[in-house]
Design an enzyme around this catalytic site. Structure first.
Site, short mmCIF file in Angstrom:
data_model
loop_
_atom_site.label_atom_id
_atom_site.label_comp_id
_atom_site.label_asym_id
_atom_site.label_seq_id
_atom_site.Cartn_x
_atom_site.Cartn_y
_atom_site.Cartn_z
N TYR A 51 -29.47 -55.09 -17.06
CA TYR A 51 -28.77 -54.58 -18.31
C TYR A 51 -27.96 -53.47 -18.07
O TYR A 51 -28.18 -52.48 -17.27
CB TYR A 51 -29.88 -54.26 -19.29
CG TYR A 51 -31.23 -55.01 -19.35
CD1 TYR A 51 -31.28 -56.39 -19.72
CD2 TYR A 51 -32.41 -54.48 -19.31
CE1 TYR A 51 -32.06 -57.09 -19.91
CE2 TYR A 51 -33.47 -55.08 -19.04
CZ TYR A 51 -33.58 -56.49 -19.63
OH TYR A 51 -34.59 -57.20 -19.63
N ARG A 52 -26.80 -53.45 -18.70
CA ARG A 52 -25.77 -52.39 -18.47
C ARG A 52 -26.39 -50.94 -19.01
O ARG A 52 -27.12 -51.21 -20.10
CB ARG A 52 -24.55 -52.80 -19.03
CG ARG A 52 -24.58 -52.62 -20.58
CD ARG A 52 -22.85 -52.29 -21.14
NE ARG A 52 -22.80 -52.27 -22.25
CZ ARG A 52 -22.54 -53.13 -22.96
NH1 ARG A 52 -22.23 -54.54 -22.91
NH2 ARG A 52 -22.72 -53.14 -24.53
N ASP A 68 -16.68 -56.79 -22.67
CA ASP A 68 -17.65 -57.54 -22.31
C ASP A 68 -17.46 -58.72 -21.43
O ASP A 68 -16.24 -59.22 -21.34
CB ASP A 68 -18.57 -57.62 -23.48
CG ASP A 68 -20.14 -57.39 -23.15
OD1 ASP A 68 -20.37 -57.79 -22.13
OD2 ASP A 68 -20.65 -56.74 -24.02
N ASN A 112 -41.41 -56.58 -15.80
CA ASN A 112 -40.14 -57.16 -15.99
C ASN A 112 -38.89 -56.54 -15.20
O ASN A 112 -39.04 -55.26 -15.14
CB ASN A 112 -39.64 -57.31 -17.54
CG ASN A 112 -38.52 -58.08 -17.66
OD1 ASN A 112 -38.31 -59.42 -17.26
ND2 ASN A 112 -37.41 -57.62 -18.19
N TRP A 134 -30.56 -53.43 -23.52
CA TRP A 134 -31.29 -54.67 -23.55
C TRP A 134 -31.03 -55.27 -24.88
O TRP A 134 -31.21 -54.78 -25.84
CB TRP A 134 -32.89 -54.55 -23.03
CG TRP A 134 -33.62 -53.57 -23.85
CD1 TRP A 134 -33.54 -53.33 -24.93
CD2 TRP A 134 -34.31 -52.46 -23.20
NE1 TRP A 134 -34.34 -52.09 -25.12
CE2 TRP A 134 -34.83 -51.81 -24.01
CE3 TRP A 134 -34.74 -52.26 -21.58
CZ2 TRP A 134 -35.67 -50.61 -23.72
CZ3 TRP A 134 -35.42 -51.15 -21.26
CH2 TRP A 134 -36.09 -50.32 -22.31
N GLU A 138 -40.26 -61.94 -11.70
CA GLU A 138 -38.73 -61.92 -10.93
C GLU A 138 -39.27 -61.75 -9.50
O GLU A 138 -38.10 -62.20 -8.52
CB GLU A 138 -37.65 -60.85 -11.43
CG GLU A 138 -37.20 -61.34 -12.74
CD GLU A 138 -37.92 -61.21 -14.15
OE1 GLU A 138 -39.11 -60.66 -13.89
OE2 GLU A 138 -37.17 -61.55 -15.20
#
Ligand SMILES: Cc1cc2nc3c(=O)[nH]c(=O)nc-3n(C[C@H](O)[C@H](O)[C@H](O)COP(=O)(O)O)c2cc1C
Length: 483
Positions: free
Chosen positions: A173-174, A282, A169, A187, A233
């Site tokens: 994600y930060r 955010d 994968n 995540w 991806e």
């Protein structure tokens, strides 16, 4: 043509005057965030901060801050080019005769050309630092909003694989920088790498993780795309850029990363090792509260000799999320239509963070068709997190918010046309009274049928339209009126 790496794209923007180099020293503590947010909201250029306080590494920001730049990065004239290409692949015409067969094979062939390609040598391996040589403080992280809980890498592309199936994968994600060797993996609960982590934890195993910064633009975009867990991806990125992505084995973990990345972090995630993460200003425009997330110790950093980093600022919309979200909306229309063929078109307003509201048009074929579509969306992969669904008839332009609100506000009897349900909501949603689930609504703004109980006054009223003959005449004579 799409760009193979970040730096060649930045050079192209520079040549066109769509990149601004900032040579004075700027502080990653609040100052860069403030500059980028202003420039982004003004539709301004990409920015290259060449002198970031505390770090020798330049920082590229606002790179995909306009649709024009994201399209250029992906080598596209419009987002629809990709939707049409995907639509064509998904629905190959039945091969009638030799010509049709050739076409069908041609389509399959074009898919086969794009799986990632393994290479031995990579620019991202020019420098390798291990153990105590690793110092994340030298890699610029942003403290964006005053009440953030620390400094974050906002555009690190996380690579994991399922410990049981081996399926990889890639997800954006930060990452909170906890100290010079530790980062927090934000995540969220619905995300694929979270699943990989859960599988590893259940087996009592460590999970190998690699994080790549400054990747080829198609790879960066693909890391944000809501692909089902078993679709690679990297195949999608290759498809987008029309070329295979070159990948190289990591030095200390059994994963591969883009050979053309700028910087890569490698480490093993110990099961159960968590640290408080956040708060963080955010995508919603609100702070998300502190929560425990897995903490990764970095064992190895690889990079180019003179690397640069790319990051992004999120906060109150609009932000750089806009072009990325609009690309996803268009690219995924043909995929969504495979699951829900009733959909004619859809729109996800950026102000709703792309998942708070979906406006969907349908060619209504039977009573309560709109309600069927609402429930189908609430059952469709990441679209299931949608809070408000507005269903309109096919003759409504879903991208024209004035027309949509005219229909939704006027066409709705809230006792009959409102569907209220409960279900999963986005991890970041602050409106639900508890985490992860809450109330959602569907508005049936289509014209109602007698079979749906609308029998008054001889049926649904006709919409007011001009007389077409007169409209034509007025158009022809417009200049004569002197208006
Ligand atoms: C700028 C940006 C930052 C993001 N940050 C996060 C994050 O911190 N955590 C998260 O779970 N998703 C985040 N996302 C959304 C994911 O990238 C997106 O859901 C992606 O599809 C996840 O990949 P996955 O489906 O393979 O898990 C972010 C998206 C963008 C555009």
């Amino acid at each position: 043509m799409a760009y193979d790496d970040l730096r060649s794209f930045l050079r192209a923007l520079d040549r066109e005057g769509d990149l601004k180099r900032i040579k004075v020293e700027v502080d990653p503590y609040l100052e860069i965030g403030e500059i980028v947010d202003r420039v982004n909201k003004a539709g301004g250029p990409a920015l290259l901060f060449e002198n970031v306080k505390g770090s020798p590494i330049p920082l590229a920001m606002n790179v995909f801050g306009t649709d024009r730049r994201l399209l250029k990065a992906l080598g596209l004239g419009s987002y629809e080019e990709i939707s049409e290409k995907i639509g064509g692949l998904l629905k190959p015409e039945l091969p009638h005769g030799v010509g049709g067969l050739r076409e069908a094979f041609g389509k399959l062939g074009s898919m086969a050309h794009v799986p990632p390609k393994k290479v031995k040598d990579a620019p991202v391996h020019e420098v390798v630092l291990t153990g105590d040589q690793v110092d994340l403080d030298a890699i610029p992280a942003l403290f964006t909003w005053p009440k953030d809980g620390g400094s974050f890498y906002n555009l690190g592309l996380t690579h994991t694989k399922d410990p049981e199936t081996g399926v990889r994968n890639l997800g954006l994600y930060r990452l909170q920088r906890h100290d010079r060797r530790t980062i927090g993996m934000h995540w969220q609960i619905h995300k694929d790498s979270h699943n990989h982590y859960q599988v590893a934890a259940r087996r009592g195993e460590r999970l190998p993780v690699a994080i790549a910064f400054g990747c080829p633009p198609a790879v960066t975009y693909a890391s944000t795309a809501p692909l089902p867990g078993d679709i690679d991806e990297y195949l999608f990125a290759g498809f987008l850029q029309g070329r295979r992505v070159e990948m190289v084995d990591c030095k200390t973990v059994p994963l591969q990363v883009p050979a053309n990345a700028e910087v890569v972090l490698e480490g093993w995630l110990e099961p159960g090792k968590m640290l408080p993460e956040g708060p963080f200003g955010d995508h919603t425009g609100f702070y998300t509260p502190q929560e425990d997330f897995p903490a990764l110790t970095i064992d190895c950093v690889t990079m180019r000799r003179r690397p640069l980093l790319q990051s992004i600022v999120v906060g109150r919309p609009p932000t750089e999320d806009g072009p990325l979200g609009r690309a996803t909306e268009r690219f995924f229309l043909p995929l969504l239509k495979i699951i829900i063929p009733d959909i004619v078109d859809y729109h996800l307003p950026e102000s709703g963070g792309f998942h708070n509201c979906a406006i969907v048009s349908i060619d209504k074929k039977y009573p309560k068709h709109a309600q069927k579509v609402m429930h189908a969306i609430w059952g469709a992969h990441m679209m299931s997190l949608t809070k408000l669904i507005i269903v309109v008839d096919a003759d409504c332009d879903v991208h024209n918010l004035h027309e949509v609100s005219w229909r939704a506000l006027g066409n709705t009897d809230y006792a009959r046309d409102l569907t209220v349900v409960e279900g999963p909501v986005d991890h970041l949603d602050h409106s639900s009274y508890q985490k992860f689930w809450g109330g959602k609504a569907g508005i049936d703004a289509t014209a109602k049928w007698p079979e749906e109980g609308y029998t008054r006054d001889g049926g649904w009223p006709e919409m007011v339209e001009s007389d077409p003959r007169i409209a034509d005449r007025v158009t022809r004579r417009w200049k004569e009126y002197g208006l």
